[in-house]
Scaffold this motif. Structure first.
Motif, PDB file in Angstrom:
ATOM      1  N   ALA A 136       1.061  -1.307  -0.157  1.00 57.02           N
ATOM      2  CA  ALA A 136      -0.077  -0.002   0.020  1.00 57.02           C
ATOM      3  C   ALA A 136       0.798   1.031  -0.044  1.00 57.02           C
ATOM      4  O   ALA A 136       0.506   2.242  -0.734  1.00 57.02           O
ATOM      5  CB  ALA A 136      -0.960   0.055   1.251  1.00 57.02           C
ATOM      6  N   PHE A 137       1.716   1.232   0.772  1.00 59.02           N
ATOM      7  CA  PHE A 137       2.476   2.682   0.706  1.00 59.02           C
ATOM      8  C   PHE A 137       3.418   2.838  -0.348  1.00 59.02           C
ATOM      9  O   PHE A 137       3.818   3.846  -0.848  1.00 59.02           O
ATOM     10  CB  PHE A 137       3.047   2.768   2.315  1.00 59.02           C
ATOM     11  CG  PHE A 137       4.236   1.875   2.681  1.00 59.02           C
ATOM     12  CD1 PHE A 137       5.377   1.866   2.111  1.00 59.02           C
ATOM     13  CD2 PHE A 137       4.344   1.083   3.954  1.00 59.02           C
ATOM     14  CE1 PHE A 137       6.715   0.982   2.523  1.00 59.02           C
ATOM     15  CE2 PHE A 137       5.191   0.188   4.269  1.00 59.02           C
ATOM     16  CZ  PHE A 137       6.323   0.406   3.735  1.00 59.02           C
ATOM     17  N   ALA A 138       4.253   1.359  -0.767  1.00 57.55           N
ATOM     18  CA  ALA A 138       4.645   1.656  -1.980  1.00 57.55           C
ATOM     19  C   ALA A 138       4.107   2.063  -3.268  1.00 57.55           C
ATOM     20  O   ALA A 138       4.754   2.730  -4.004  1.00 57.55           O
ATOM     21  CB  ALA A 138       5.390   0.156  -2.131  1.00 57.55           C
ATOM     22  N   ARG A 139       3.007   1.773  -3.420  1.00 55.29           N
ATOM     23  CA  ARG A 139       2.074   2.188  -4.495  1.00 55.29           C
ATOM     24  C   ARG A 139       1.859   3.694  -4.284  1.00 55.29           C
ATOM     25  O   ARG A 139       2.117   4.165  -5.331  1.00 55.29           O
ATOM     26  CB  ARG A 139       0.916   1.389  -4.482  1.00 55.29           C
ATOM     27  CG  ARG A 139      -0.096   1.648  -5.503  1.00 55.29           C
ATOM     28  CD  ARG A 139      -1.524   0.838  -5.648  1.00 55.29           C
ATOM     29  NE  ARG A 139      -1.915   0.680  -4.312  1.00 55.29           N
ATOM     30  CZ  ARG A 139      -1.986  -0.467  -3.595  1.00 55.29           C
ATOM     31  NH1 ARG A 139      -1.532  -1.618  -3.816  1.00 55.29           N
ATOM     32  NH2 ARG A 139      -2.495  -0.385  -2.315  1.00 55.29           N
ATOM     33  N   GLU A 140       1.546   4.037  -3.228  1.00 56.31           N
ATOM     34  CA  GLU A 140       1.503   5.475  -2.885  1.00 56.31           C
ATOM     35  C   GLU A 140       2.339   6.316  -3.389  1.00 56.31           C
ATOM     36  O   GLU A 140       2.446   7.270  -3.879  1.00 56.31           O
ATOM     37  CB  GLU A 140       0.845   5.796  -1.654  1.00 56.31           C
ATOM     38  CG  GLU A 140      -0.487   5.293  -1.204  1.00 56.31           C
ATOM     39  CD  GLU A 140      -1.729   5.925  -1.860  1.00 56.31           C
ATOM     40  OE1 GLU A 140      -1.759   7.268  -2.349  1.00 56.31           O
ATOM     41  OE2 GLU A 140      -2.524   5.180  -2.471  1.00 56.31           O
ATOM     42  N   ASP A 195       3.301   6.150  -7.189  1.00 56.39           N
ATOM     43  CA  ASP A 195       2.269   6.874  -7.689  1.00 56.39           C
ATOM     44  C   ASP A 195       3.109   8.149  -7.812  1.00 56.39           C
ATOM     45  O   ASP A 195       2.663   9.241  -8.606  1.00 56.39           O
ATOM     46  CB  ASP A 195       0.977   6.861  -7.597  1.00 56.39           C
ATOM     47  CG  ASP A 195       0.358   5.624  -7.695  1.00 56.39           C
ATOM     48  OD1 ASP A 195       1.087   4.868  -8.490  1.00 56.39           O
ATOM     49  OD2 ASP A 195      -0.702   5.155  -7.237  1.00 56.39           O
ATOM     50  N   ALA A 196       3.414   8.662  -6.578  1.00 54.31           N
ATOM     51  CA  ALA A 196       4.041  10.104  -6.497  1.00 54.31           C
ATOM     52  C   ALA A 196       5.391  10.284  -7.179  1.00 54.31           C
ATOM     53  O   ALA A 196       5.974  11.353  -7.155  1.00 54.31           O
ATOM     54  CB  ALA A 196       4.050  10.351  -5.229  1.00 54.31           C
ATOM     55  N   GLY A 197       5.804   9.141  -7.992  1.00 53.61           N
ATOM     56  CA  GLY A 197       7.279   9.330  -8.389  1.00 53.61           C
ATOM     57  C   GLY A 197       8.474   9.045  -7.404  1.00 53.61           C
ATOM     58  O   GLY A 197       9.721   9.678  -7.930  1.00 53.61           O
ATOM     59  N   GLU A 232      16.207  14.597  -0.964  1.00 51.32           N
ATOM     60  CA  GLU A 232      15.417  15.899  -1.273  1.00 51.32           C
ATOM     61  C   GLU A 232      13.950  15.853  -1.314  1.00 51.32           C
ATOM     62  O   GLU A 232      13.164  16.873  -1.584  1.00 51.32           O
ATOM     63  CB  GLU A 232      16.059  16.351  -2.687  1.00 51.32           C
ATOM     64  CG  GLU A 232      15.632  15.325  -3.754  1.00 51.32           C
ATOM     65  CD  GLU A 232      16.630  14.187  -3.828  1.00 51.32           C
ATOM     66  OE1 GLU A 232      16.422  13.483  -4.947  1.00 51.32           O
ATOM     67  OE2 GLU A 232      17.473  13.931  -3.119  1.00 51.32           O
ATOM     68  N   SER A 233      13.324  14.534  -1.391  1.00 54.02           N
ATOM     69  CA  SER A 233      11.950  14.274  -1.281  1.00 54.02           C
ATOM     70  C   SER A 233      11.147  13.913  -0.149  1.00 54.02           C
ATOM     71  O   SER A 233      10.079  13.401  -0.027  1.00 54.02           O
ATOM     72  CB  SER A 233      11.709  13.189  -2.471  1.00 54.02           C
ATOM     73  OG  SER A 233      12.084  13.638  -3.814  1.00 54.02           O
ATOM     74  N   ALA A 234      12.020  13.937   0.912  1.00 55.88           N
ATOM     75  CA  ALA A 234      11.438  13.605   2.431  1.00 55.88           C
ATOM     76  C   ALA A 234      10.262  14.275   2.639  1.00 55.88           C
ATOM     77  O   ALA A 234       9.275  13.590   3.252  1.00 55.88           O
ATOM     78  CB  ALA A 234      12.618  14.117   3.390  1.00 55.88           C
ATOM     79  N   ALA A 235      10.055  15.551   2.818  1.00 56.92           N
ATOM     80  CA  ALA A 235       9.118  16.210   2.986  1.00 56.92           C
ATOM     81  C   ALA A 235       7.829  15.624   2.163  1.00 56.92           C
ATOM     82  O   ALA A 235       6.536  15.566   2.781  1.00 56.92           O
ATOM     83  CB  ALA A 235       8.883  17.693   3.005  1.00 56.92           C
ATOM     84  N   GLN A 236       7.787  15.567   0.727  1.00 60.75           N
ATOM     85  CA  GLN A 236       6.899  15.131   0.145  1.00 60.75           C
ATOM     86  C   GLN A 236       6.551  13.765   0.348  1.00 60.75           C
ATOM     87  O   GLN A 236       5.156  13.483   0.309  1.00 60.75           O
ATOM     88  CB  GLN A 236       7.250  15.207  -1.532  1.00 60.75           C
ATOM     89  CG  GLN A 236       6.153  14.659  -2.509  1.00 60.75           C
ATOM     90  CD  GLN A 236       6.720  14.454  -3.874  1.00 60.75           C
ATOM     91  OE1 GLN A 236       7.796  14.808  -4.381  1.00 60.75           O
ATOM     92  NE2 GLN A 236       5.974  14.166  -4.737  1.00 60.75           N
ATOM     93  N   ALA A 237       7.398  12.825   0.862  1.00 59.45           N
ATOM     94  CA  ALA A 237       7.153  11.357   0.829  1.00 59.45           C
ATOM     95  C   ALA A 237       6.263  11.335   2.374  1.00 59.45           C
ATOM     96  O   ALA A 237       5.195  10.640   2.611  1.00 59.45           O
ATOM     97  CB  ALA A 237       8.402  10.615   1.401  1.00 59.45           C
ATOM     98  N   VAL A 238       6.367  12.034   3.352  1.00 59.41           N
ATOM     99  CA  VAL A 238       5.835  12.288   4.537  1.00 59.41           C
ATOM    100  C   VAL A 238       4.661  12.755   4.321  1.00 59.41           C
ATOM    101  O   VAL A 238       3.544  11.996   4.833  1.00 59.41           O
ATOM    102  CB  VAL A 238       6.493  13.101   5.464  1.00 59.41           C
ATOM    103  CG1 VAL A 238       5.738  13.300   6.986  1.00 59.41           C
ATOM    104  CG2 VAL A 238       7.970  12.330   6.077  1.00 59.41           C
ATOM    105  N   ALA A 239       4.312  13.612   3.397  1.00 58.61           N
ATOM    106  CA  ALA A 239       2.913  14.128   3.129  1.00 58.61           C
ATOM    107  C   ALA A 239       2.108  13.053   2.515  1.00 58.61           C
ATOM    108  O   ALA A 239       0.768  12.895   2.703  1.00 58.61           O
ATOM    109  CB  ALA A 239       2.987  15.526   2.051  1.00 58.61           C
ATOM    110  N   VAL A 240       2.821  12.429   1.530  1.00 62.12           N
ATOM    111  CA  VAL A 240       2.116  11.210   0.941  1.00 62.12           C
ATOM    112  C   VAL A 240       1.739  10.024   1.874  1.00 62.12           C
ATOM    113  O   VAL A 240       0.560   9.508   1.775  1.00 62.12           O
ATOM    114  CB  VAL A 240       2.903  10.504  -0.292  1.00 62.12           C
ATOM    115  CG1 VAL A 240       2.469   9.333  -0.773  1.00 62.12           C
ATOM    116  CG2 VAL A 240       3.043  11.679  -1.345  1.00 62.12           C
ATOM    117  N   LEU A 241       2.461   9.835   2.674  1.00 64.07           N
ATOM    118  CA  LEU A 241       2.275   8.738   3.833  1.00 64.07           C
ATOM    119  C   LEU A 241       1.262   9.311   4.748  1.00 64.07           C
ATOM    120  O   LEU A 241       0.198   8.431   5.165  1.00 64.07           O
ATOM    121  CB  LEU A 241       3.341   8.327   4.496  1.00 64.07           C
ATOM    122  CG  LEU A 241       4.501   7.662   3.867  1.00 64.07           C
ATOM    123  CD1 LEU A 241       5.647   7.601   4.530  1.00 64.07           C
ATOM    124  CD2 LEU A 241       4.073   6.210   3.162  1.00 64.07           C
TER     125      LEU A 241
END
Length: 132
Positions: free
Chosen positions: A87-91, A94-96, A115-124
């Protein structure tokens, strides 16, 4: 001490926590060098993989290519739980965002591009909200 195995509870309660620092993956044939305290190790046929702080790798002269941020999912997931990683890998996919996962006894640990840490946390966090 049994972890959670209900997927909905795992997703809604995962509470991603960004750990401070930059982390790298290195490999060595000679074990763990002095002055290095890996956060994870994996023994592979090709050598010992170490996940460690970037400054430790630099100080030890260990080469690396990938600099990551470390996110801990703050829910005690059962090792036999089904679907959480997918589930989290798919999300994240999908966010690249790439994601390298290490399962500890209590928690899952994700290493994503620094460099994408904040984006990854937001996606999760968004996935957790939608799963509640």
């Amino acid at each position: 001490m049994t972890g959670e195995s209900d997927l909905r509870k795992l997703l809604s309660g995962m509470r991603p926590q960004l750990n401070p620092g930059r982390y790298v993956f290195v490999t060595t044939q000679d074990g763990i060098p002095p002055g290095v305290a890996p956060v994870a190790t994996v023994a592979e046929e090709e050598g010992l993989t170490l996940v460690l702080r970037q400054q430790e790798a630099d100080a030890a002269g260990l080469p690396y290519d990938y600099v990551a941020a470390w996110i801990t999912l703050r829910i005690h997931s059962a090792l036999e739980a089904v679907g959480l990683t997918a589930a989290f890998a798919r999300e994240l996919g999908d966010a690249g965002l790439s994601c390298n996962v290490v399962a500890g006894f209590h928690h899952d640990h994700l290493f994503v591009p620094y460099e994408s840490a904040a984006q990854a946390v937001a996606v999760l966090e968004d996935l957790a909200r939608r799963s509640a």
